[in-house]
Design a protein around this motif. Structure first.
Motif: not given
Length: 246
Positions: A12, A119, A142, A146-147, A149-150
């Motif tokens: 990140e 975003h 991005p 996100d995926s 982190k999910e």
């Protein structure tokens, strides 16, 4: 899991540097697409960016930003492999991981994806033509972050005993099935090595057992002979076949 989260944070941070140079990235793609005479189709895959970088980039600034993009994609791909090895997963985490693996595949078509709020990478593109050509490629990182982190959020809710390494779990099952082990000198009536149970042994952690078994497999292959491999890796007193054999 802490190592996974640390790797994700590092990616990140690198992405934030890349994101600040989005205009430079788009300019580099413009230049390389022009050199490749490929300005009609959208930039639709990581492999396409790789081709532009390898064969149509003659500017050091362009090459630097394109390589940064490819480096982040490579790190995401490696992290996918680490996520896959962390635990067997459930339907939710497996679906998220499959999505990430598909997105970071070199040949996957990115032209239809768009990063959404919060975003704003697509909104930063200068015109409709740029949005039509570069919306997918700027949305890739991005969306994958996100995926991932999910995936981490769902995985942390799983029972602690599910967070073992998949390879270690497989090794444990295999080790349990192989409790009877071969000893040098033991033979059955056909002359084959007999199996006997191991009396006592020092406690070894699950990970260490997995590593020991993998080392044994590699060295067994190198030695070529089963007898020599057993002699090298198994210790303890010789026990005759018979009632102790299986």
């Amino acid at each position: 899991m802490n190592e996974i989260k640390e790797s994700l944070r590092n990616i990140e941070q690198t992405y934030k540097i890349f994101q600040q140079q989005q205009f430079t990235f788009i300019t580099a793609l413009e230049h390389t697409r022009e050199n490749a005479h490929d300005k009609i189709k959208p930039v639709s895959s990581i492999g396409q960016v790789q081709t532009y970088t390898d064969h149509y980039c003659n500017n050091s600034t362009d090459k630097r930003i394109l390589l940064l993009f490819l480096s982040i994609c490579s790190d995401l791909n490696k992290l996918c492999q680490r996520l896959e090895s962390l635990h067997p997963g459930n339907s939710v985490t497996n679906a998220l991981l499959d999505k990430c693996k598909t997105l970071v595949s070199h040949s996957n078509d990115l032209s239809g994806i768009r990063a959404k709020y919060p975003h704003d990478v697509v909104n930063h593109l200068s015109c409709d033509e740029a949005r039509n050509h570069y919306g997918g490629v700027v949305s890739l990182i991005p969306i994958v972050l996100d995926s991932m982190k999910e995936w981490v959020a769902h995985t942390e809710k799983l029972p602690r005993n599910m967070l073992h390494s998949v390879s270690a779990r497989k090794a444990a099952v295999y080790n349990q099935a192989e409790q009877p082990i071969r000893r040098v000198g033991d033979r059955d009536h056909l002359g084959r090595p007999a199996f006997i149970t191991e009396g006592t042994q020092t406690y070894i952690s699950l990970t260490e057992k997995a590593r020991e078994r993998e080392d044994r497999r590699v060295k067994l292959k190198q030695l070529g002979g089963l007898g020599r491999a057993i002699r090298k890796f198994l210790d303890g007193p010789w026990r005759p076949p018979g009632k102790h054999a299986f």
